[in-house]
Write a protein that holds these residues in place. Sequence first.
Motif, mmCIF file in Angstrom:
data_model
loop_
_atom_site.group_PDB
_atom_site.id
_atom_site.type_symbol
_atom_site.label_atom_id
_atom_site.label_comp_id
_atom_site.label_asym_id
_atom_site.label_seq_id
_atom_site.Cartn_x
_atom_site.Cartn_y
_atom_site.Cartn_z
ATOM 1 N N ALA A 423 37.420 38.689 33.146
ATOM 2 C CA ALA A 423 36.368 38.665 34.174
ATOM 3 C C ALA A 423 36.300 40.002 34.895
ATOM 4 N N VAL A 424 37.467 40.618 35.132
ATOM 5 C CA VAL A 424 37.495 41.934 35.776
ATOM 6 C C VAL A 424 36.698 42.932 34.958
ATOM 7 N N ALA A 425 36.975 42.998 33.653
ATOM 8 C CA ALA A 425 36.271 43.938 32.784
ATOM 9 C C ALA A 425 34.800 43.574 32.626
ATOM 10 N N ALA A 426 34.509 42.286 32.548
ATOM 11 C CA ALA A 426 33.136 41.852 32.299
ATOM 12 C C ALA A 426 32.209 42.189 33.459
ATOM 13 N N VAL A 427 32.646 41.931 34.684
ATOM 14 C CA VAL A 427 31.762 42.200 35.812
ATOM 15 C C VAL A 427 31.587 43.705 36.013
ATOM 16 N N MET A 428 32.616 44.478 35.727
ATOM 17 C CA MET A 428 32.462 45.924 35.850
ATOM 18 C C MET A 428 31.488 46.445 34.792
ATOM 19 N N ASP A 429 31.582 45.910 33.598
ATOM 20 C CA ASP A 429 30.636 46.274 32.539
ATOM 21 C C ASP A 429 29.212 45.940 32.962
ATOM 22 N N ARG A 430 29.031 44.763 33.496
ATOM 23 C CA ARG A 430 27.691 44.336 33.926
ATOM 24 C C ARG A 430 27.136 45.243 35.013
ATOM 25 N N ARG A 431 27.945 45.544 36.018
ATOM 26 C CA ARG A 431 27.462 46.367 37.127
ATOM 27 C C ARG A 431 27.199 47.810 36.671
ATOM 28 N N MET A 432 28.059 48.357 35.820
ATOM 29 C CA MET A 432 27.817 49.714 35.349
ATOM 30 C C MET A 432 26.566 49.792 34.491
ATOM 31 N N GLY A 433 26.282 48.715 33.751
ATOM 32 C CA GLY A 433 25.057 48.679 32.960
ATOM 33 C C GLY A 433 23.805 48.593 33.802
ATOM 34 N N GLU A 434 23.912 47.951 34.957
ATOM 35 C CA GLU A 434 22.765 47.763 35.835
ATOM 36 C C GLU A 434 22.617 48.870 36.872
ATOM 37 N N MET A 561 39.233 42.322 49.931
ATOM 38 C CA MET A 561 38.872 41.130 49.178
ATOM 39 C C MET A 561 39.978 40.792 48.192
ATOM 40 N N ALA A 562 40.166 39.501 47.931
ATOM 41 C CA ALA A 562 41.205 39.050 47.011
ATOM 42 C C ALA A 562 40.770 37.719 46.409
ATOM 43 N N ALA A 563 40.639 37.686 45.100
ATOM 44 C CA ALA A 563 40.166 36.480 44.415
ATOM 45 C C ALA A 563 41.320 35.764 43.741
ATOM 46 N N ASP A 568 35.415 33.581 41.256
ATOM 47 C CA ASP A 568 35.353 34.255 42.550
ATOM 48 C C ASP A 568 35.451 35.771 42.391
ATOM 49 N N TYR A 569 36.250 36.232 41.424
ATOM 50 C CA TYR A 569 36.376 37.679 41.251
ATOM 51 C C TYR A 569 35.021 38.305 40.942
ATOM 52 N N VAL A 570 34.272 37.667 40.082
ATOM 53 C CA VAL A 570 32.940 38.188 39.743
ATOM 54 C C VAL A 570 32.091 38.316 40.998
ATOM 55 N N GLY A 571 32.069 37.262 41.798
ATOM 56 C CA GLY A 571 31.230 37.282 43.002
ATOM 57 C C GLY A 571 31.715 38.254 44.051
ATOM 58 N N LEU A 572 33.032 38.384 44.169
ATOM 59 C CA LEU A 572 33.569 39.323 45.150
ATOM 60 C C LEU A 572 33.341 40.768 44.729
#
Length: 745
Positions: A423-434, A561-563, A568-572
């Motif tokens: 999830a850590v890697a996935a949300v960072m990938d998503r945000r960097m892509g956007e 922040m701490a998930a 929750d990590y994605v949202g935080l």
Amino acid sequence: MPREKRLQPGSPWVELSTTAADWKAADPALLDTMLGQLHLIRAFEEAVLELAGAGLVHGPAHSSIGQEGGAVGSIVGLRSSDGVNGSHRGHHQFLAKALAHVAPEGLDPTALVTPAVQDVLQKTLAEILGLAQGYCRGRGGSMHLQWHEAGALGTNAIVGGGVPLGAGNAWAQKHAWAEKQAGGAAAASASDAGSDLTVSYFGDGAVNIGSVLESMNLAAAWRLPFCFFIENNLYAVSTHVSEVTAEPRLSARALGFDIPAWRVDGMDPLAVHLAMEKAAERMRAGDGPAVIEVEVYRYFHQNGPYPGSAFGYRSKEEEQSWRDRDPVLRMARELTSLGRIDEDGLAAVRSQAQEAVRLAVDALTEPDPDGKPGVKRIRPELWPDPGFVDVGIRGDLSEIADADTLEQADYTGGTTKGKFVDAVAAVMDRRMGEDERIVVLGEDIHRLKGGTNGATKGLSEKYPGRVLGTPISENAFAGLGGGIALDGRYRPVVEFMYPDFMWVAADQVFNQIGKARHMFGGDNPVPLVLRTKIAMGSGYGSQHLMDPAGIFATSPGWRIMAASTPFDYVGLMNAALAIDDPVLMIEHVDLYAESGEIPDDLDHQIPFGKAAVRRSGSDVTVISYLSMVGESAKAIEQTGIDAELIDLRFLDRASLDWDTVGESIQKTNAVLIVEQGAQGTSYGAWLADEIQRRYFDWLDQPVQRVTGSEASPSISKVLERAAIAKADDVVVGLERVRAAFGKGA
């Protein structure tokens, strides 16, 4: 006998001086402007010393008289979009940059003071006096002068502290220039003049500071358009440079990093200008950093209106020898020799500068009605409102007012079962892509298939130039991240491999990044995320395993922040990357391998400042975060106590969900704070104090706590386990609460 071969440095080290021909060839408008700036700065600094002597400057008055030539010569040819930052002795640098910004066509010695110039003098003086109309609303004072519009990034009271920030600004300039070059013919044409650049000013003391040397290495490795500008005035407070270094020619530091260097007489403003022209040509072309050392002299003591000889550490003869080389007098002699001006003209320039400064002083002061004749005071109506004291420690979060927020219980989309670290890697990938503004930097994050834990998996291949593997120099790259954030065009995500490494970078983390918004007036966005992982239980010992929450919670400016779940990590993280404040995102290695639901929709945010009630109950309020939420849940089930379990998620003072905490305490009348780490740096100690002051009337017993021991975790498996808290320690804590109520097991 062994053979020896003398090695040569990779870059040149040059001493530059002017000739009569250089002065004759110089642009007359350039010389006129330098003359005008020198006189304005000199008259301004003389007035500051007078006000300090009258007790009207609260705090230090670090005069730059004698050093003006270095600032004027180096800055007069810069663009407004070029950046400069400096040290505690920075009035001359700030004024030179501000004056160049408001008078881009130069100064006319016959009509020196325009309304814009007058405004600069008054607002700068107001800031030094701590008044509301100053550039930083009176908060910065003499040592923290900033005007972003003019490219004045902020002077700095920590010796060498501004240098990593300047390197970050240079990174942003280089990256923006590269984007323009890659943007097609029109954009490439706009970038033909080369990159903007940054100049960081510091003195002889800072050349021995780790942050400066680390930044030299980083700037050279990444070929940043960054000038390390050394104002060598020979003294710290009273210690001569020859006492503290075996090589007092300070520009020699450049050679160890393959950076070209120029050594210049700083009392000759034209020589400084010519050196800066050569350095700027290199920097703008993308060839990397430069070092310029100017030999200057502060006529007065470290602080205040008395010469150094009054304190016995240097002689009057030495001081006079430098005064004979005064940069203002040097300009006057050269321009007179060239026929550009005569004695009457010089007197007129001096008079105009003094009158402009007098008007600024009169606008800010008035006769003291309770004082002797001639005694002045600050105009009372100009002081900041005391209610402004805490405004701007953090932003107001207006940037996420319309955010798409969602709790896991309300999510109806698809999910994928996966590890927390995925999830850590996935949300960072998503945000960097956007969001192309996001850049990630840290040690080894671009290798090993996602760094040491896989948290940046796939990012370096997918986003070239935006995943930056750094040297092992947290001080430099944390500060560089801060400089990128303060530039405003990018959003850095900095990774500390372990939380304990924050101590290496403490100045940048706490003195610089955490305080920047408030210190410079309250408006500066500082959009930076600092990721780190707690690794208690992994056997890495006393210097790798701390929980940083308690340190950050008691340091101004940071959100935390701490998930405890992947969802929750994605949202935080989405929230952290959307707000304009620095955020510490704490992770835990115990959670990385745990499986959970990762949402297919990676764009939601957790409602900002909202805790999660993981279990409702009426006997005691258990408050925790990260992996200890799960440990607490296990302990609650073992004891059978009807506990309400709150997962904080947002840990800092400004973001913590006091409503949820308070409502629970009013129901249970007891609190148990659970954390894993050591007592000394405990987050729970701060939280317990806050709870007892807020909710004392609702508590039937003292706030109870579960923590690790006083010792830092050791390498020994047995001693490490004894030093940290787990579920069985929470069981003991719950039983302690039950016993205090007089209830048996």
